[in-house]
Design a protein around this motif. Structure first.
Motif, short mmCIF file in Angstrom:
data_model
loop_
_atom_site.label_atom_id
_atom_site.label_comp_id
_atom_site.label_asym_id
_atom_site.label_seq_id
_atom_site.Cartn_x
_atom_site.Cartn_y
_atom_site.Cartn_z
N GLU A 60 0.83 -1.21 0.00
CA GLU A 60 0.00 0.00 0.00
C GLU A 60 0.86 1.27 0.00
OE1 GLU A 60 -2.27 -3.22 2.26
OE2 GLU A 60 -0.22 -2.49 2.16
N GLN A 61 2.12 1.13 0.39
CA GLN A 61 3.06 2.27 0.41
C GLN A 61 4.05 2.21 -0.76
OE1 GLN A 61 3.01 4.82 2.67
NE2 GLN A 61 1.13 3.94 3.46
N ASP A 128 1.56 -7.60 -3.43
CA ASP A 128 0.24 -7.18 -2.96
C ASP A 128 0.04 -7.81 -1.59
OD1 ASP A 128 -1.21 -9.81 -3.18
OD2 ASP A 128 -0.72 -9.55 -5.29
#
Length: 168
Positions: A60-61, A128
């Motif tokens: 997510e980063q 992911d």
């Protein structure tokens, strides 16, 4: 720098020793800064466990692990050595686990942990959150043998699993 590594190892050892009867999660930086090998060495020594499941990705980063290497926003971090290379001097074995379908990945993790006879690190590739969820699930399934080492990415996955409603 070596003094700082020894201090980190000593602190992690003391915390792991005090918490050895519980689940142990060692938070590391998702960009692999800091004396990670020394901290993994300390957490395994202090906890008495023999397997560190290492999942530093934080997709997510924009921080992923591909073929055991750090990738930042799609670009390989060429100045950061592969995790296996960094961890090898402190352990008996380092294995890399490629992202696989969930059941295959769980089975592969269990197999690696089951056949290990020494101190082992398993580096989890993750582009992911799915492989991170598998890693967290396997740690929760076998916390007496496995220490989970990772960033906020795998910590989020573990928290979701711990806090998930159960069907009763």
């Amino acid at each position: 720098c070596r003094e700082r590594s020894e201090q980190a190892k000593s602190r992690v050892w003391a915390c792991a020793r005090a918490a050895r009867r519980t689940r142990i999660f060692l938070k590391i930086d998702s960009t692999l800064r800091g004396p990670i090998a020394d901290m993994v060495d300390g957490v395994l020594d202090g906890s008495g466990r023999r397997c560190a499941l290492i999942a530093p990705a934080f997709p997510e980063q924009g921080r992923t692990i591909v073929s055991g290497r750090l990738v930042l926003h799609g670009v390989a971090a060429s100045d950061v050595p592969p995790l296996a290379e960094s961890l090898a001097p402190a352990l008996d074995a380092v294995e890399r686990l490629s992202a696989l379908p969930e059941e295959e990945m769980s089975s592969a993790l269990r197999s690696i942990v089951g056949r290990s006879h020494g101190r082992l690190a398993i580096v989890v590739d993750a582009e992911d959150p799915a492989p991170l969820t598998v890693a967290a699930r396997e740690w929760l399934r076998d916390p007496g043998r496995i220490v989970l080492v990772g960033s906020g990415g795998v910590a989020r996955c573990a928290a979701r699993l711990v806090n998930a409603p159960t069907n009763t």
